[in-house]
Design a protein around this motif. Structure first.
Motif, PDB file in Angstrom:
ATOM      1  N   GLU A 129       0.813  -1.219   0.000  1.00 22.01           N
ATOM      2  CA  GLU A 129       0.000   0.000   0.000  1.00 22.01           C
ATOM      3  C   GLU A 129       0.844   1.266   0.000  1.00 22.01           C
ATOM      4  O   GLU A 129       0.349   2.345  -0.317  1.00 22.01           O
ATOM      5  CB  GLU A 129      -0.970   0.010   1.188  1.00 22.01           C
ATOM      6  N   LYS A 130       2.117   1.160   0.323  1.00 24.72           N
ATOM      7  CA  LYS A 130       3.013   2.322   0.328  1.00 24.72           C
ATOM      8  C   LYS A 130       3.688   2.573  -1.016  1.00 24.72           C
ATOM      9  O   LYS A 130       4.322   3.606  -1.207  1.00 24.72           O
ATOM     10  CB  LYS A 130       4.096   2.158   1.402  1.00 24.72           C
ATOM     11  N   ARG A 169       7.132  12.311 -11.437  1.00 21.71           N
ATOM     12  CA  ARG A 169       6.077  11.287 -11.476  1.00 21.71           C
ATOM     13  C   ARG A 169       5.862  10.765 -12.894  1.00 21.71           C
ATOM     14  O   ARG A 169       5.626   9.584 -13.085  1.00 21.71           O
ATOM     15  CB  ARG A 169       4.783  11.841 -10.910  1.00 21.71           C
ATOM     16  N   THR A 186       3.314   3.819  -4.248  1.00 22.06           N
ATOM     17  CA  THR A 186       2.530   4.625  -5.184  1.00 22.06           C
ATOM     18  C   THR A 186       3.493   5.325  -6.134  1.00 22.06           C
ATOM     19  O   THR A 186       4.681   5.451  -5.840  1.00 22.06           O
ATOM     20  CB  THR A 186       1.694   5.683  -4.444  1.00 22.06           C
ATOM     21  N   HIS A 187       2.959   5.774  -7.257  1.00 18.78           N
ATOM     22  CA  HIS A 187       3.856   6.441  -8.207  1.00 18.78           C
ATOM     23  C   HIS A 187       4.450   7.704  -7.596  1.00 18.78           C
ATOM     24  O   HIS A 187       5.618   8.019  -7.799  1.00 18.78           O
ATOM     25  CB  HIS A 187       3.144   6.718  -9.533  1.00 18.78           C
TER      26      HIS A 187
END
Length: 52
Positions: A31-32, A46, A34-35
């Protein structure tokens, strides 16, 4: 100038993204990852994460 997969800048940013994603996964679980978190930790944009 044509950018290809062997462009040293692309290789560096890809390596940095992979290291960052791995560290985030180990430190906080899926869950950690992320883009935005990968980009921030790697010091890349990003959009660069999306390109790779």
């Amino acid at each position: 100038m044509s950018r290809t997969n062997d462009d040293p800048r692309a290789l560096r940013s890809r390596a940095a993204a992979l290291v960052s994603a791995t560290e985030l996964l180990v430190d906080g679980g899926p869950e950690k990852v992320t883009h935005a978190a990968v980009a921030g930790r790697a010091g890349i944009g990003r959009a660069t994460v999306y390109r790779h």
